[in-house]
Design a protein around this motif. Sequence first.
Motif, PDB file in Angstrom:
ATOM      1  N   ASP A   3      12.047  35.409  37.520  1.00 39.83           N
ATOM      2  CA  ASP A   3      11.841  34.644  38.750  1.00 39.83           C
ATOM      3  C   ASP A   3      12.612  33.324  38.709  1.00 39.83           C
ATOM      4  OD1 ASP A   3      10.238  36.613  39.742  1.00 39.83           O
ATOM      5  OD2 ASP A   3       8.347  35.626  39.191  1.00 39.83           O
ATOM      6  N   SER A   4      12.644  32.668  37.546  1.00 35.83           N
ATOM      7  CA  SER A   4      13.343  31.383  37.438  1.00 35.83           C
ATOM      8  C   SER A   4      14.847  31.553  37.613  1.00 35.83           C
ATOM      9  CB  SER A   4      13.037  30.721  36.098  1.00 35.83           C
ATOM     10  OG  SER A   4      13.505  31.526  35.026  1.00 35.83           O
ATOM     11  N   VAL A   5      15.402  32.666  37.105  1.00 37.67           N
ATOM     12  CA  VAL A   5      16.838  32.926  37.266  1.00 37.67           C
ATOM     13  C   VAL A   5      17.177  33.130  38.741  1.00 37.67           C
ATOM     14  CG1 VAL A   5      18.695  34.565  36.794  1.00 37.67           C
ATOM     15  CG2 VAL A   5      17.154  33.860  34.957  1.00 37.67           C
ATOM     16  N   ILE A   6      16.378  33.931  39.430  1.00 37.96           N
ATOM     17  CA  ILE A   6      16.614  34.186  40.852  1.00 37.96           C
ATOM     18  C   ILE A   6      16.458  32.897  41.654  1.00 37.96           C
ATOM     19  CG2 ILE A   6      15.832  35.472  42.877  1.00 37.96           C
ATOM     20  CD1 ILE A   6      17.241  37.157  40.761  1.00 37.96           C
ATOM     21  N   THR A   7      15.435  32.130  41.326  1.00 41.64           N
ATOM     22  CA  THR A   7      15.228  30.853  42.024  1.00 41.64           C
ATOM     23  C   THR A   7      16.407  29.918  41.815  1.00 41.64           C
ATOM     24  OG1 THR A   7      12.832  31.045  41.761  1.00 41.64           O
ATOM     25  CG2 THR A   7      13.715  28.860  42.261  1.00 41.64           C
ATOM     26  N   ALA A   8      16.929  29.864  40.598  1.00 39.90           N
ATOM     27  CA  ALA A   8      18.079  28.999  40.305  1.00 39.90           C
ATOM     28  C   ALA A   8      19.298  29.420  41.120  1.00 39.90           C
ATOM     29  CB  ALA A   8      18.398  29.038  38.820  1.00 39.90           C
ATOM     30  N   LEU A   9      19.528  30.731  41.204  1.00 42.18           N
ATOM     31  CA  LEU A   9      20.663  31.217  42.000  1.00 42.18           C
ATOM     32  C   LEU A   9      20.478  30.893  43.474  1.00 42.18           C
ATOM     33  CD1 LEU A   9      21.325  34.691  40.320  1.00 42.18           C
ATOM     34  CD2 LEU A   9      22.780  32.663  40.230  1.00 42.18           C
ATOM     35  N   GLU A  10      19.273  31.058  43.981  1.00 42.57           N
ATOM     36  CA  GLU A  10      19.014  30.735  45.383  1.00 42.57           C
ATOM     37  C   GLU A  10      19.183  29.238  45.647  1.00 42.57           C
ATOM     38  OE1 GLU A  10      15.873  34.266  46.659  1.00 42.57           O
ATOM     39  OE2 GLU A  10      15.098  32.410  45.778  1.00 42.57           O
ATOM     40  N   VAL A  11      18.813  28.410  44.689  1.00 47.68           N
ATOM     41  CA  VAL A  11      18.997  26.962  44.835  1.00 47.68           C
ATOM     42  C   VAL A  11      20.490  26.627  44.883  1.00 47.68           C
ATOM     43  CG1 VAL A  11      18.751  24.754  43.652  1.00 47.68           C
ATOM     44  CG2 VAL A  11      16.798  26.293  43.824  1.00 47.68           C
ATOM     45  N   LEU A  12      21.303  27.277  44.029  1.00 50.34           N
ATOM     46  CA  LEU A  12      22.749  27.064  44.063  1.00 50.34           C
ATOM     47  C   LEU A  12      23.314  27.403  45.435  1.00 50.34           C
ATOM     48  CD1 LEU A  12      24.043  28.491  40.643  1.00 50.34           C
ATOM     49  CD2 LEU A  12      23.714  26.105  41.286  1.00 50.34           C
ATOM     50  N   ILE A  13      22.866  28.513  45.992  1.00 50.85           N
ATOM     51  CA  ILE A  13      23.332  28.945  47.304  1.00 50.85           C
ATOM     52  C   ILE A  13      22.924  27.934  48.373  1.00 50.85           C
ATOM     53  CG2 ILE A  13      23.109  30.725  49.084  1.00 50.85           C
ATOM     54  CD1 ILE A  13      22.710  32.726  46.717  1.00 50.85           C
ATOM     55  N   MET A  14      21.697  27.458  48.300  1.00 53.95           N
ATOM     56  CA  MET A  14      21.201  26.495  49.279  1.00 53.95           C
ATOM     57  C   MET A  14      21.942  25.164  49.187  1.00 53.95           C
ATOM     58  SD  MET A  14      17.101  27.234  48.951  1.00 53.95           S
ATOM     59  CE  MET A  14      16.681  25.761  49.897  1.00 53.95           C
ATOM     60  N   ILE A  15      22.241  24.706  47.967  1.00 47.65           N
ATOM     61  CA  ILE A  15      22.961  23.442  47.794  1.00 47.65           C
ATOM     62  C   ILE A  15      24.368  23.551  48.384  1.00 47.65           C
ATOM     63  CG2 ILE A  15      23.984  21.872  46.107  1.00 47.65           C
ATOM     64  CD1 ILE A  15      21.612  22.432  44.287  1.00 47.65           C
ATOM     65  N   GLY A  16      25.054  24.668  48.094  1.00 45.21           N
ATOM     66  CA  GLY A  16      26.389  24.866  48.642  1.00 45.21           C
ATOM     67  C   GLY A  16      26.388  24.880  50.156  1.00 45.21           C
ATOM     68  N   THR A  17      25.407  25.566  50.746  1.00 46.59           N
ATOM     69  CA  THR A  17      25.295  25.611  52.206  1.00 46.59           C
ATOM     70  C   THR A  17      24.994  24.237  52.781  1.00 46.59           C
ATOM     71  OG1 THR A  17      24.415  27.865  51.992  1.00 46.59           O
ATOM     72  CG2 THR A  17      24.151  26.787  54.130  1.00 46.59           C
ATOM     73  N   ALA A  18      24.093  23.509  52.142  1.00 47.48           N
ATOM     74  CA  ALA A  18      23.718  22.171  52.613  1.00 47.48           C
ATOM     75  C   ALA A  18      24.903  21.206  52.545  1.00 47.48           C
ATOM     76  CB  ALA A  18      22.554  21.637  51.797  1.00 47.48           C
ATOM     77  N   LEU A  19      25.705  21.315  51.478  1.00 46.13           N
ATOM     78  CA  LEU A  19      26.878  20.442  51.355  1.00 46.13           C
ATOM     79  C   LEU A  19      27.832  20.640  52.523  1.00 46.13           C
ATOM     80  CD1 LEU A  19      27.851  20.524  47.569  1.00 46.13           C
ATOM     81  CD2 LEU A  19      27.246  18.519  48.910  1.00 46.13           C
ATOM     82  N   TRP A  20      28.099  21.902  52.845  1.00 42.12           N
ATOM     83  CA  TRP A  20      28.993  22.157  53.968  1.00 42.12           C
ATOM     84  C   TRP A  20      28.378  21.654  55.275  1.00 42.12           C
ATOM     85  CZ3 TRP A  20      33.334  22.352  56.076  1.00 42.12           C
ATOM     86  CH2 TRP A  20      33.479  22.824  57.364  1.00 42.12           C
TER      87      TRP A  20
END
Length: 394
Positions: A3-20
């Motif tokens: 669960d922590s690995v999946i959450t970390a990947l989803e956080v990476l995706i969210m940060i990238g989207t938020a930056l744009w």
Amino acid sequence: MQDSVITALEVLIMIGTALWAVQYFVSRRVHAYEKPTSVNMQVENLPKVSIVLPVYRERKQSIEKTLDSVSSQNYPKNLLEVLIVIDKDDVNTFNEALRAAGRFLSSLNIKVITNDNAGRRLKAIAMNTAMKHTSGLIIGFYDADDVFPNDQVLNAVLLMMERGYAAVGTRVYRYRDSVLGGLMYLESIIWYNAIVPFLRTTIKVTPLSGEGLFIRRDAVDFVPHSMAEDALLSFKLASRGYSIGLLDSYVYELAPLNITSFIRQRIRWNKGYAQNLVLLFRQGVQFNYALRVIMLYVFIVLPPALLVGSIIGFILVAYMAIITKAYTIAILYQLALAVIMSEMMVLYLMRDFIHESMNMGEAIVLLPIYWLLLGAVTITSPLVPINNWLKTTR
């Protein structure tokens, strides 16, 4: 753990989207590019302008294309000079430049200069050679294959005079009639219309490009040696308290011929930016300015790094879900949904830029591949040993 690995990947995706998203919304609410309020001035009030054209392994047609744009300028021709600088051992380009210049001798004051210091091929060395022969109070820089409006030189000079800018840059759109050329065109639209205004507004740093670049002669007498000399020059000017402007105009530049040339160009840019960071800190800059430069690098490098990291993570999860059964298919679907939603949101925000270069169907398929390529080149560039001006084949 799973669960922590999946959450970390989803956080990476969210940060990238938020930056744009943040870059997009900030850039939409600022007016980074300016035009002079004066549309005309008395000729005697205008300074002499020197246009420098560094060329290396160029064809006659490519040099002619830029000279044609210079010749069409509505700036007084008696206040305009052109200096074409060529490495002494680049005999073929020297001959091509002479043939190209011959067409414009009746309308332009053209000098062909040879660069004797050609051992290390850096564009900055060629630029410095030409600057020794300039007589203009303002120096403009272009490359071969550049096309630009006939009021660009005049508007750049007027803007510098009105606002007291030491340097002025403009948008540089790279295009070619190919799939890669269309993607590069879209990328350059995004860089100049979203990312540059964001950086200028938030961290007060304006990265300049080497084409469509105008500099006051009294502000700089030496272009720093770097594989990204334009960026380092803008850093140097800003660190010394000079103000930099952006002209509401454009330069159309022919994009790299193929993917090999494209990758070589990006490696040179990335290595040049890394080199600039080292040079700035070696020579010493104020802490607050150093912090701003570091923030610029974070904003430039973080999105592609996050993209590559999230894609690699997704591939590993897919492998472990399908092959090793370490993850359930439901978790893979969950992660895939996050990736798709992120892409759709970014494509929606970019829709105005996309419509200028391609249809949305092409963008949905091609942009993720292009982003992944950009990210991979960005994070692997430090591993490539280069020390010279890698020629961009056009």
